[in-house]
Design an enzyme around this catalytic site. Sequence first.
Site, PDB file in Angstrom:
ATOM      1  N   GLY A   2      28.757  28.818  83.822  1.00 56.08           N
ATOM      2  CA  GLY A   2      28.865  30.229  84.219  1.00 56.08           C
ATOM      3  C   GLY A   2      30.068  30.890  83.546  1.00 56.08           C
ATOM      4  O   GLY A   2      30.010  32.059  83.151  1.00 56.08           O
ATOM      5  N   LEU A  41      35.573  39.347  46.218  1.00 55.59           N
ATOM      6  CA  LEU A  41      36.973  39.511  45.797  1.00 55.59           C
ATOM      7  C   LEU A  41      37.361  38.546  44.689  1.00 55.59           C
ATOM      8  O   LEU A  41      38.533  38.522  44.271  1.00 55.59           O
ATOM      9  CB  LEU A  41      37.918  39.352  46.997  1.00 55.59           C
ATOM     10  CG  LEU A  41      38.269  40.678  47.711  1.00 55.59           C
ATOM     11  CD1 LEU A  41      37.062  41.219  48.462  1.00 55.59           C
ATOM     12  CD2 LEU A  41      39.445  40.506  48.647  1.00 55.59           C
ATOM     13  N   GLY A  42      36.400  37.771  44.220  1.00 57.03           N
ATOM     14  CA  GLY A  42      36.706  36.833  43.145  1.00 57.03           C
ATOM     15  C   GLY A  42      37.870  35.929  43.543  1.00 57.03           C
ATOM     16  O   GLY A  42      37.978  35.508  44.698  1.00 57.03           O
ATOM     17  N   GLU A  59      32.123  26.857  72.224  1.00 56.66           N
ATOM     18  CA  GLU A  59      31.298  27.598  73.198  1.00 56.66           C
ATOM     19  C   GLU A  59      29.810  27.358  72.954  1.00 56.66           C
ATOM     20  O   GLU A  59      28.985  28.241  73.172  1.00 56.66           O
ATOM     21  CB  GLU A  59      31.578  29.107  73.106  1.00 56.66           C
ATOM     22  CG  GLU A  59      33.021  29.448  73.361  1.00 56.66           C
ATOM     23  CD  GLU A  59      33.309  29.760  74.801  1.00 56.66           C
ATOM     24  OE1 GLU A  59      32.393  29.623  75.635  1.00 56.66           O
ATOM     25  OE2 GLU A  59      34.460  30.116  75.083  1.00 56.66           O
ATOM     26  N   HIS A  93      25.963  26.415  66.963  1.00 57.71           N
ATOM     27  CA  HIS A  93      24.822  27.244  66.537  1.00 57.71           C
ATOM     28  C   HIS A  93      23.498  26.559  66.905  1.00 57.71           C
ATOM     29  O   HIS A  93      22.584  27.185  67.448  1.00 57.71           O
ATOM     30  CB  HIS A  93      24.918  27.444  65.018  1.00 57.71           C
ATOM     31  CG  HIS A  93      23.891  28.352  64.458  1.00 57.71           C
ATOM     32  ND1 HIS A  93      23.990  29.723  64.523  1.00 57.71           N
ATOM     33  CD2 HIS A  93      22.723  28.088  63.811  1.00 57.71           C
ATOM     34  CE1 HIS A  93      22.929  30.272  63.952  1.00 57.71           C
ATOM     35  NE2 HIS A  93      22.155  29.307  63.509  1.00 57.71           N
TER      36      HIS A  93
END
Length: 392
Positions: free
Chosen positions: A245, A346-347, A371, A374
Site C-alpha cells: 500500500g 549532444l555527441g 519500487e 519494469h
Amino acid sequence: MKPDLFEAPDYYNIDDLLTEEHKLIRDAARAWVKRDVSPIIEEAAQKAEFPKSIIPGLAEIGAFGPYIPEQYGGAGLDQISYGLIMQEIERGDSGVRSTASVQSSLVMYPIWKYGNEDQRNKYLPKLASGEWMGSFGLTEPDHGSNPAGMVTSFKDKGDHYLLNGAKLWISNSPFCDVAVVWAKNEEGRIHGLIVERGMEGFSTPETHNKWSLRASATGELIFQDVKVPKENLLPNKSGLGAPLGCLDSARYGIAWGAIGAAMDCYDTALRYSKERIQFGKPIGAFQLQQKKLAEMITEITKAQLLALRLGQLKNEDKATSAQISMAKRNNVDMAIKIAREARQMLGGMGITGEYPIMRHMMNLESVITYEGTHDIHLLITGLDITGLSAFK
Ligand code: TGC
Ligand code: FAD
C-alpha cells in the site's frame, strides 16, 4: 555545470487543466530546484554525496508529506500537487526525489495510515520538518521482487519485541533517524515496526560504488537482537498488503517524477540542437535529430496526460494498484529512452557533467529497478487483465 536555463514543455496546454494552487505549488518547487539544487547537484553526484543542506528547502516546498494532513505537520495538499512537486524535484535529480519519496510515501504514509495517534503525533511533525529523516526497509539480500519471502523476523519477549535480520538497498539508510521496517512475527505475519537510530544492535552501513543515484545515500539496515518497544509496532494493518500500500503512493510519485527527468533531457537536447552547428547548420535542422525531438515531446505529452488522469483518480480515491503500476512503468521507461536519445544528440558533450543528461540517464537505471522492476510491473498489468498470476 552550465547555468540552469530549463523551460518546461507543455505541448498540449496541460497547465489549463491545473488549478491556480497547483501552478503556484509547482512553480515554487521549480524555482527552488533552479536556485538550490541545480547549482550543487552535479558536484554532489560526482562525489557520491547526499547534499544534506537541501533538507530544510525540501521541507519548505512541502516535499515531506505533501498530502499528510496539516494537523500532523504535512502540507494537506491533493494528489496532483504531490505529483507536481515530485516532477519538479526529479527534474533536478532522481536521487533528491528519492529522498522525498521515501520520507513522504514510505515513512510518513505508513505511520499516518497504519499507526496510532501517539505514533502520528510523535513522528509525523518531525519528519515533515526534516528534523528527522526516515527510511523504509522492505527489500532483503535474498528477497527483492518477492518481498513475501522475507526472513527478517521479530519475537514477542513480553515487554518488548526482539528483531533480527537485514535489509539491503535502502534509500536514506546511512543517515536516517527512524526506519519503518517490515518483518515477520512468530506466525509468519508481516508487520511494520518503527526502529530508531541508537537502539542497540541496529546499524546502517552505506553501500558504495554506485554508478546510479549517486546523490542519494543508499545502505543496509542490520538488526542484531534489537529490542524494539511494543509501542513501536504499527497496529492498524498487517500482511504484505501493508508495505505494498505504501508502494502505491510512492510509485504514483515516481510516475510524475520521471516526467521531470524526461523534460530536463528534452529541454537540454532541444536547446543544444539549435546552438550546435555541423555541416554549416544547426543539428536541429537535420531530419534525424528532429525525429528524435518530435518523438520525445510526444512521449512526454502522453506521460503527462497519464499522470494527470491518475492524479484525478487518486484524488477521488478510485486509482487501482494496477493503474498506478502502469503509470510507473510507462513513465520511467519513457524517461530512460528519452535520456538515451538526448545523450546521443549532444555527441561527446553528452557524456560530461556540463549537462544533466548523463546523470539523469544513470539515475533512471535505479528508478526503473526500484519500487518494482519494469518486468514486475508488466506482470502486474498481465495479472490485472488476464486474472492469471505469473508469480505463483
Ligand atoms: P499478492 O499475493 O499479489 O498480494 C499480497 C497481498 O497484498 C495485496 N496487494 C496490494 N495491496 C496494496 N497495494 C498493492 N500494490 C498491492 N499488491 C498486492 C494483495 O491484495 C494481497 O492482499 P491479501 O489481503 O489478499 O493478503 O503478493 P505476491 O507475493 O504475489 O507479490 C506480488 C508482487 C510481485 C506484485 C509484489 O510482491 C511486488 O510488487 N513486488 C515488487 C517489490 C517492490 O516493489 N519492492 C519495492 C521495495 S521499496 C523500494 O524500492 C523503495 S525505492 C524508494 C526510492 O528511493 O524512491
Ligand atoms: P531481483 O528481484 O533479484 O530481480 C532480478 C531480475 O529478475 C529483475 O530484472 C527482475 O525483473 C527479474 N525478475 C524477478 N522476478 C521475476 C519474475 N517473477 N518474472 C520475471 N522476471 C523476474 N528497497 C527498499 O525496501 N527500500 C528502499 O528504500 C530501496 N531503495 C532502493 C534504492 C536503490 C538505488 C535501488 C537500486 C534499490 C532500492 N530498493 C529499495 C530495492 C529495490 O526495490 C529492489 O532492487 C527491486 O525491488 C528489485 O529487487 P532485486 O534488486 O533483488 O532484483
